[in-house]
Write an enzyme that holds these catalytic residues in place. Structure first.
Site, mmCIF file in Angstrom:
data_model
loop_
_atom_site.group_PDB
_atom_site.id
_atom_site.type_symbol
_atom_site.label_atom_id
_atom_site.label_comp_id
_atom_site.label_asym_id
_atom_site.label_seq_id
_atom_site.Cartn_x
_atom_site.Cartn_y
_atom_site.Cartn_z
ATOM 1 N N ASP A 92 -1.029 -35.408 -9.184
ATOM 2 C CA ASP A 92 -0.106 -35.603 -8.080
ATOM 3 C C ASP A 92 -0.845 -36.421 -7.019
ATOM 4 O O ASP A 92 -2.080 -36.531 -7.055
ATOM 5 C CB ASP A 92 0.299 -34.231 -7.534
ATOM 6 C CG ASP A 92 1.151 -34.317 -6.290
ATOM 7 O OD1 ASP A 92 2.060 -35.165 -6.245
ATOM 8 O OD2 ASP A 92 0.894 -33.536 -5.355
ATOM 9 N N ASP B 269 0.126 -36.658 -3.031
ATOM 10 C CA ASP B 269 -0.007 -36.012 -1.727
ATOM 11 C C ASP B 269 -0.604 -34.615 -1.866
ATOM 12 O O ASP B 269 -0.157 -33.805 -2.689
ATOM 13 C CB ASP B 269 1.352 -35.912 -1.046
ATOM 14 C CG ASP B 269 1.937 -37.284 -0.725
ATOM 15 O OD1 ASP B 269 1.348 -38.305 -1.133
ATOM 16 O OD2 ASP B 269 2.990 -37.328 -0.062
#
Length: 220
Positions: free
Chosen positions: A19, A21
């Site tokens: 991922d 963020d």
């Protein structure tokens, strides 16, 4: 659009997908953009709820992006300057490459930031949402389908197939509820800097917020 630094014909020994963020980077990019409109606090609260899995991610993202209406595209320069890569990220990416692997990033964030950040960090493959703009400002809309939990799982499996990597030799790393399907599909799913629901569901939890902790788990 998916971007790649290596040909899709290249095979790899394994694949690590992160991922973006709060995983690849320490920030939540949508909150940084919202700061440019003076709406950072409201968007941060909505982001936290989405990451805990309390609301539908796609619906929440569209709602939060509407708060960005009118933000000048030129402000992305300031946003990029505030990005903080997660400690250990370059060490992890270098270690993956040294062992013949590829690094992908699939994000509910935005290509407007990731298209510059990903190659700078040495990421091989990346996919994110794209913001619509007109006359130099954001319209408050997302261009195309949302990169949600199902899309993250899809890109993990697609990249593995394209690069000849068995799913058993994939590693997925994420922090939020929208990462859970990707973590479940991977050969090894790692909760990193994760919300409580993700820590409970993930096969393995990385404690220190330093991605170099993943290096001992990489295949040889």
């Amino acid at each position: 659009m998916c971007r790649a630094l290596r040909s899709s014909l290249v095979t790899a020994r394994f694949l690590v997908v992160l991922d973006a963020d709060s995983t690849l980077i320490r920030n939540e990019v949508i909150e940084l953009i919202a700061d440019e409109a003076g709406r950072g606090a409201e968007v941060a609260a909505a982001t936290e709820a989405a990451m805990r899995g309390e609301v539908d991610f796609a619906q929440s993202l569209r709602s939060r992006v509407r708060e960005l209406t009118g933000v000048p595209v030129a402000s992305f320069v300031r946003v990029r300057a505030r990005i903080e890569p997660t400690p250990g990220v370059t060490a992890l990416i270098d270690a993956v490459h040294a062992r013949g692997g590829l690094v992908g990033v699939v994000s509910g964030g935005f290509h407007e930031i990731l298209d510059e950040l990903a190659p700078h960090l040495g990421v091989d493959l990346w996919r994110a949402n794209r913001l619509l703009a007109a006359d130099g400002v954001l319209t408050g809309e997302v261009d195309g389908p949302i990169v949600d939990a199902a899309a993250k799982r899809e890109w993990l499996t697609r990249w593995a197939h394209e690069h000849g990597v068995p799913m058993s030799r994939t590693i997925a790393i994420g922090d939020g509820a929208n990462d859970l399907l990707m973590l479940e599909a991977a050969g090894l799913g790692l909760a990193f800097n994760a919300k409580p629901a993700v820590r409970r569901a993930a096969p393995l939890v990385i404690g220190p917020v330093n991605l170099s902790q993943v290096i001992p788990l990489l295949p040889f």
